[in-house]
Motif scaffolding. Structure first.
Motif, short mmCIF file in Angstrom:
data_model
loop_
_atom_site.label_atom_id
_atom_site.label_comp_id
_atom_site.label_asym_id
_atom_site.label_seq_id
_atom_site.Cartn_x
_atom_site.Cartn_y
_atom_site.Cartn_z
N VAL A 42 2.97 4.17 -1.35
CA VAL A 42 2.79 4.95 -1.11
C VAL A 42 3.89 5.86 -0.46
O VAL A 42 4.75 5.24 0.27
CB VAL A 42 1.32 5.58 -0.72
N ASN A 64 -3.50 8.30 -2.68
CA ASN A 64 -2.15 7.71 -3.61
C ASN A 64 -2.34 9.32 -4.15
O ASN A 64 -3.20 9.70 -3.33
CB ASN A 64 -2.77 7.03 -4.37
N ASP A 65 -1.35 9.76 -4.18
CA ASP A 65 -0.66 11.27 -5.48
C ASP A 65 -1.47 11.50 -5.85
O ASP A 65 -1.45 12.67 -5.89
CB ASP A 65 0.98 10.42 -5.87
N ASP A 102 -0.26 9.44 1.34
CA ASP A 102 1.07 10.05 0.49
C ASP A 102 1.24 11.14 0.90
O ASP A 102 0.63 11.65 0.94
CB ASP A 102 0.64 9.71 -1.37
#
Length: 135
Positions: A42, A64-65, A102
């Protein structure tokens, strides 16, 4: 005296330098292969100063994104995460947790994880940031 000025012809090839090079390359290969860190990659936000909270038995939570949640690099859903955190708290009430999000993750998803930790009365929660880029 020998003919040719006392020089002796070499019939053998000295392979010691070649073996030294092979051993050095083997050691470098082993070090580079084992140096990779497992986990989810990330892009961490930067902080001006950060104290390391990583301790033995620390639970690493990652968002995460795409907004997916990972517990120690394994994908989990929010209800599954709640069950796992309850089990971890039962074995160690002061279990430390580090949360990595992230930079492009929606803030709401990280707040859901933080709220879950608060509801479970997990007080040792830290947010992971990257190193500052310059000062």
């Amino acid at each position: 005296m020998q003919a040719g000025g006392g020089r002796k012809a070499y019939d053998d090839i000295n392979i010691t330098p070649m073996l030294d090079l092979a051993y050095v390359l083997l050691v470098i290969f082993i070090l580079m292969a084992t140096a990779s860190v497992q986990g989810i990659k990330v892009d961490l936000p930067k902080a001006s100063s950060a104290k390391s909270l990583v301790q033995p038995k620390t639970i690493a939570l990652t968002v995460n994104d795409q907004g997916q949640i990972f517990m120690d690099a394994f994908p989990v859903t929010l209800p599954d995460l709640e069950t796992r955190l309850r089990n971890a708290k039962a074995s160690n009430p002061d279990v430390p947790i580090v949360l990595k999000g992230d930079t492009t993750t929606q803030y709401g998803k990280i707040m859901e994880v933080l709220d879950l930790c608060r509801r479970l009365d997990l007080s040792k929660v830290g947010l992971v940031t990257g190193k500052p880029t310059g000062s």
